[in-house]
Design an enzyme around this catalytic site. Structure first.
Site, mmCIF file in Angstrom:
data_model
loop_
_atom_site.group_PDB
_atom_site.id
_atom_site.type_symbol
_atom_site.label_atom_id
_atom_site.label_comp_id
_atom_site.label_asym_id
_atom_site.label_seq_id
_atom_site.Cartn_x
_atom_site.Cartn_y
_atom_site.Cartn_z
ATOM 1 C CE1 TYR A 11 -3.160 2.991 0.847
ATOM 2 C CE2 TYR A 11 -2.688 2.662 3.173
ATOM 3 C CZ TYR A 11 -3.300 3.381 2.166
ATOM 4 O OH TYR A 11 -4.067 4.474 2.478
ATOM 5 C CB ALA A 72 7.728 -4.398 7.552
ATOM 6 C CB THR A 114 4.881 2.219 13.234
ATOM 7 O OG1 THR A 114 3.573 2.278 13.820
ATOM 8 C CG2 THR A 114 5.717 1.301 14.116
ATOM 9 C CE1 TYR A 138 4.492 -2.991 12.135
ATOM 10 C CE2 TYR A 138 3.149 -1.623 13.596
ATOM 11 C CZ TYR A 138 3.822 -1.806 12.403
ATOM 12 O OH TYR A 138 3.844 -0.788 11.483
HETATM 13 N N1 UFG Z 1 -11.304 0.075 15.436
HETATM 14 C C1 UFG Z 1 -12.633 -0.223 15.744
HETATM 15 N N2 UFG Z 1 -13.226 -1.192 15.014
HETATM 16 C C2 UFG Z 1 -12.591 -1.898 14.042
HETATM 17 C C3 UFG Z 1 -11.244 -1.595 13.753
HETATM 18 C C4 UFG Z 1 -10.630 -0.590 14.482
HETATM 19 O O1 UFG Z 1 -13.231 0.386 16.616
HETATM 20 O O2 UFG Z 1 -13.195 -2.800 13.449
HETATM 21 C C5 UFG Z 1 -10.658 1.149 16.202
HETATM 22 C C6 UFG Z 1 -9.401 0.681 16.912
HETATM 23 O O3 UFG Z 1 -9.706 0.161 18.179
HETATM 24 C C7 UFG Z 1 -8.587 1.979 16.961
HETATM 25 C C8 UFG Z 1 -9.012 2.737 15.706
HETATM 26 O O4 UFG Z 1 -10.234 2.141 15.288
HETATM 27 O O5 UFG Z 1 -8.970 2.719 18.065
HETATM 28 C C9 UFG Z 1 -8.015 2.623 14.579
HETATM 29 O O6 UFG Z 1 -7.687 1.255 14.425
HETATM 30 P P1 UFG Z 1 -6.826 0.701 13.204
HETATM 31 O O7 UFG Z 1 -6.770 -0.780 13.348
HETATM 32 O O8 UFG Z 1 -7.329 1.271 11.933
HETATM 33 O O9 UFG Z 1 -5.385 1.357 13.442
HETATM 34 P P2 UFG Z 1 -4.449 1.316 14.742
HETATM 35 O O10 UFG Z 1 -4.579 2.659 15.395
HETATM 36 O O11 UFG Z 1 -4.673 0.136 15.580
HETATM 37 O O12 UFG Z 1 -3.012 1.097 14.115
HETATM 38 C C10 UFG Z 1 -2.509 1.818 13.015
HETATM 39 C C11 UFG Z 1 -1.478 0.984 12.316
HETATM 40 C C12 UFG Z 1 -0.303 0.750 13.203
HETATM 41 C C13 UFG Z 1 0.209 2.061 13.720
HETATM 42 C C14 UFG Z 1 -0.866 2.856 14.357
HETATM 43 C C15 UFG Z 1 -0.306 4.178 14.750
HETATM 44 O O13 UFG Z 1 -2.029 -0.247 11.914
HETATM 45 O O14 UFG Z 1 0.711 0.133 12.466
HETATM 46 O O15 UFG Z 1 -1.941 3.010 13.455
HETATM 47 O O16 UFG Z 1 -1.282 5.120 15.012
HETATM 48 F F1 UFG Z 1 1.181 1.853 14.617
#
Ligand code: UFG
Length: 330
Positions: A11, A72, A114, A138
């Site tokens: 991506y 990665a 990240t 990770y």
């Molecule tokens: N979320 C939901 N429902 C879902 C999926 C996610 O409520 O079905 C919430 C998560 O709990 C989180 C937010 O939406 O609060 C964003 O979640 P993402 O999975 O989209 O992203 P993350 O914040 O977990 O992680 C991403 C990247 C990581 C990075 C991080 C840094 O995947 O690699 O952002 O901000 F480290």
């Protein structure tokens, strides 16, 4: 410049490859296609199928001015269940790549780091000097590589830049997120609007935030890609520069869902669900250093634009190179 991009079929790697080519650079993509897609490699880039441990062979054939390292494993949940594969791919792979960079005298190295290196932040917005205490393998594996680059840049004299991404979303010229197992909020919400899913789960509604849901800093993938272009010129021999990349504005899960409802015109049912393990309540970047050192300023900080571009991509059936246009923000 002649550049090697590892993970350029993924991506962020593919969008950055497109932006580098548009800026007039020569690009070769090295990707083992374990999660990337061959048809995401932009026309005009060379392609070598292989993993990062094969970079030495590529660097031996031709002189490169820089390496941008995206390849990665990047799923937080998966890394908790299978840490060995994260240490092997992310740390072992990066070590092999850095050794190849060193032995072939490549002068610039830009790394996909990240926000996960910070773990649960003690203060927001997060600055680069904040405590790094990752809450999952990770984030720990990415932090290990940041530290590796720091020592290599100083000892062996190349210019290293670690770009710490916050929450990347959106699409650029027909290139967007195509994960087999989608876990990210924005693509999941859009899958509901497309009719591929019944509802989206909201992971936790009792967080210490205004509306009780987690807050994140969403950054447009095009803005992120442009930061890599700038990082190549900012790379200074013997120095390791670390920059956060975000907009400095946080949006809650509910705000993301509401914006997606407006963009797509779909009601997008949202179900309250328990908190997801390892989630910090709030992750918002201070990108002051990226502004100062890279001269970087996001062009698309608006969440509506980010989600609209992701929606146009999802609606285009992943048609590569599809002429997508951004309509007036609703
Ligand atoms: N979320 C939901 N429902 C879902 C999926 C996610 O409520 O079905 C919430 C998560 O709990 C989180 C937010 O939406 O609060 C964003 O979640 P993402 O999975 O989209 O992203 P993350 O914040 O977990 O992680 C991403 C990247 C990581 C990075 C991080 C840094 O995947 O690699 O952002 O901000 F480290």
């Amino acid at each position: 410049m002649r550049l090697l991009v590892t993970g350029g079929a993924g991506y962020v790697g593919s969008v950055t490859t497109a932006v580098l080519l548009e800026a007039g650079h020569e690009v070769t993509v090295l990707d083992d296609l374990s999660t990337g897609h061959r048809d995401a490699v932009p026309a005009g880039a060379g392609f070598v199928a292989g993993d990062v441990t094969e970079a030495g062979r590529v660097l031996a054939e031709t002189a490169y001015d820089g390496v941008l390292h995206f390849a990665a494993k990047s799923l937080v949940g998966e890394s908790v269940g299978d840490p060995a594969s994260y240490w092997r791919a992310n740390v072992g792979g990066s070590l092999a790549l850095l050794d190849a960079v060193r032995s072939h005298g490549v002068s610039r190295f830009v790394f996909s780091s990240t926000a996960a290196v910070y773990g649960d932040p003690q203060a927001v917005p997060i600055v680069e000097d904040a405590v790094t205490r990752p809450t999952n393998p990770y984030g720990a594996s990415k932090l290990a590589v940041d530290l590796m680059i720091e020592t290599y840049a100083r000892a062996y004299g190349f210019g290293g830049v670690s770009l710490r991404y916050f929450n990347v979303a959106g699409a650029y010229r027909g290139l967007g997120e195509r994960h087999e197992r989608e876990t990210h909020l924005i693509p999941l919400v859009l899958e509901v609007a497309q009719g591929h899913r019944e509802a989206v789960s909201v992971f936790g509604t009792d967080w210490p935030t205004d509306d009780g849901t987690c807050v994140r800093d969403y950054i447009h993938v095009e803005d992120l890609a442009r930061a890599h272009l700038l990082a190549l010129t900012a790379a200074t021999p013997g120095e390791h520069l670390v920059c956060n990349l975000g907009n400095g504005i946080g949006f809650s899960v509910r705000e993301v869902v509401d914006t997606a409802r407006r963009v797509t015109g779909h009601p997008i049912p949202a179900l309250e669900a328990p908190r997801r393990a390892g989630d910090p309540a709030v992750l918002v970047a201070s990108s002051d250093r990226a502004h100062e050192r890279l001269g970087w300023k996001p062009q698309h900080p608006d969440l509506t634009t980010v989600i609209t571009d992701a929606w146009l991509f999802h609606g285009s059936s992943h048609a590569r190179g599809a002429a997508t246009q951004r309509p007036e923000a609703p």
